[in-house]
Scaffold this active site. Sequence first.
Site, mmCIF file in Angstrom:
data_model
loop_
_atom_site.group_PDB
_atom_site.id
_atom_site.type_symbol
_atom_site.label_atom_id
_atom_site.label_comp_id
_atom_site.label_asym_id
_atom_site.label_seq_id
_atom_site.Cartn_x
_atom_site.Cartn_y
_atom_site.Cartn_z
ATOM 1 C CG HIS A 73 -0.300 0.113 2.547
ATOM 2 N ND1 HIS A 73 0.073 1.319 3.105
ATOM 3 C CD2 HIS A 73 0.067 -0.831 3.452
ATOM 4 C CE1 HIS A 73 0.628 1.108 4.289
ATOM 5 N NE2 HIS A 73 0.643 -0.194 4.530
ATOM 6 C CG ASP A 75 -2.704 3.971 2.623
ATOM 7 O OD1 ASP A 75 -2.163 2.954 2.158
ATOM 8 O OD2 ASP A 75 -3.533 3.931 3.551
ATOM 9 C CG ASP A 104 3.271 0.827 7.572
ATOM 10 O OD1 ASP A 104 2.920 0.138 6.608
ATOM 11 O OD2 ASP A 104 2.501 1.111 8.515
ATOM 12 C CD GLU A 137 -2.789 -1.446 5.975
ATOM 13 O OE1 GLU A 137 -3.003 -2.357 6.794
ATOM 14 O OE2 GLU A 137 -2.206 -0.387 6.289
ATOM 15 C CD GLU A 138 -1.172 2.597 7.569
ATOM 16 O OE1 GLU A 138 -1.832 2.311 8.592
ATOM 17 O OE2 GLU A 138 0.001 2.217 7.382
ATOM 18 C CD GLU A 165 1.220 -3.670 5.733
ATOM 19 O OE1 GLU A 165 2.065 -2.982 6.340
ATOM 20 O OE2 GLU A 165 0.133 -3.232 5.334
ATOM 21 C CG HIS A 353 1.693 3.802 12.145
ATOM 22 N ND1 HIS A 353 0.339 3.567 12.335
ATOM 23 C CD2 HIS A 353 2.019 3.165 11.007
ATOM 24 C CE1 HIS A 353 -0.105 2.792 11.348
ATOM 25 N NE2 HIS A 353 0.895 2.537 10.535
HETATM 26 ZN ZN LIG Z 1 1.353 -0.929 6.400
#
Ligand SMILES: [Zn+2]
Length: 379
Positions: A73, A75, A104, A137-138, A165, A353
């Site tokens: 992903h 995003d 990520d 995805e997020e 991931e 994150h």
């Molecule tokens: Zn991820």
Amino acid sequence: MKTYNELKLAKELIRFPTVKTEDKGIMKFLSRKLSSIGFKCKIIKSKGTGRKPALNLYAKLGNSKPHINFLGHTDVVANLNNWKIPPFKGVVRKGYLNGRGSQDMKGGIACFISAVSNFIKDKKFKGSISIIIAADEETTGLGTPSVIKYLKKRREKIDFSVVAEPSSNKSVGDEIRIGRRGSMNGIISVHGKSGHSAFYGSYINPCTALAKIISKLKNTSLDNGTKFMPPSNLEFTKMNVENLSENVVPQFATAKFNVRFNSKHKSSSLKKKLNKIINTVARKEKCKTRIEYRVSGEAFYTKPNKEIYMVKKIVKKITGNSSKLNCRGGTSDSRFLGSIPRLELGLRNNTIHMVDERTSISDLKKLTKIYYNILENYF
Ligand SMILES: [Zn+2]
């Protein structure tokens, strides 16, 4: 034929500020990169967080079996204040690539695209390779399902999928995910009969019933776990009784809970089991109940098969790590892949994150090598 360097590509991807479901041109950029090494690319729209739709990508090379897939992903999460190095610059410093998404998971995407480009340049192979890139995805998580729907319509079957991931903990490949627990939320409302607390017998107290329901649920074992997943667990997260008076027995009491369940359960069978426990207690207490559920994801699991053992061997060869197969972590788009055999293997997740997300450049190199070897051994 062109090949792509993983570090250069990761830098380029980080420079698209793809927060929420913003595209900013990234899918066109990826389509161009993949088209020029022979992939057929299709942009598939899904509902975005804003007015604009989210753009997801399905890219495919070849039409014969077997069909291996890479899933990622583009995003990224926000949390963009107080960075030492700007989050969307893709700055390399002291052996690290800095930026939002470096772990990520734009880093992982760059690694598999680099590996694929080198593999198809070096080797003749029979089979096909596909790439799915989701834009959400997020957040909404509608992108991958819409791509899967598109594939179903065209009767395309993926034989094995590598979800890139960031699954690694202390070093690349030390952990490989082969499944995830399911997650379900519930709200129990208990209806009694209100009355003056001095007049025992004239009221039915929903608090008493709810307390007994909670106790019964907490004292019931849901299962003993599986080889790769811990026992399913139910936790109460909120209890609430609206009542302004001290001498009035209330009418209602409610509680919320979350269950993390292993692959011994489907949410439907689990609901039945919980309903039975709740309703049996409530009936004894002469209360009525209403139970609502929201399923965030079913449990899934790929039984270790020859592909998974093959990947384990490759990781050992390249990193020296004996990967632990497990089902840890939060949700990922892997949950949308249905019965496709798959694993999750990517960069480390120690800064995902967070402020100042970064990945070591040697990790990018290692992961690219692992993906390259997966392709070589798969075909
Ligand atoms: Zn991820």
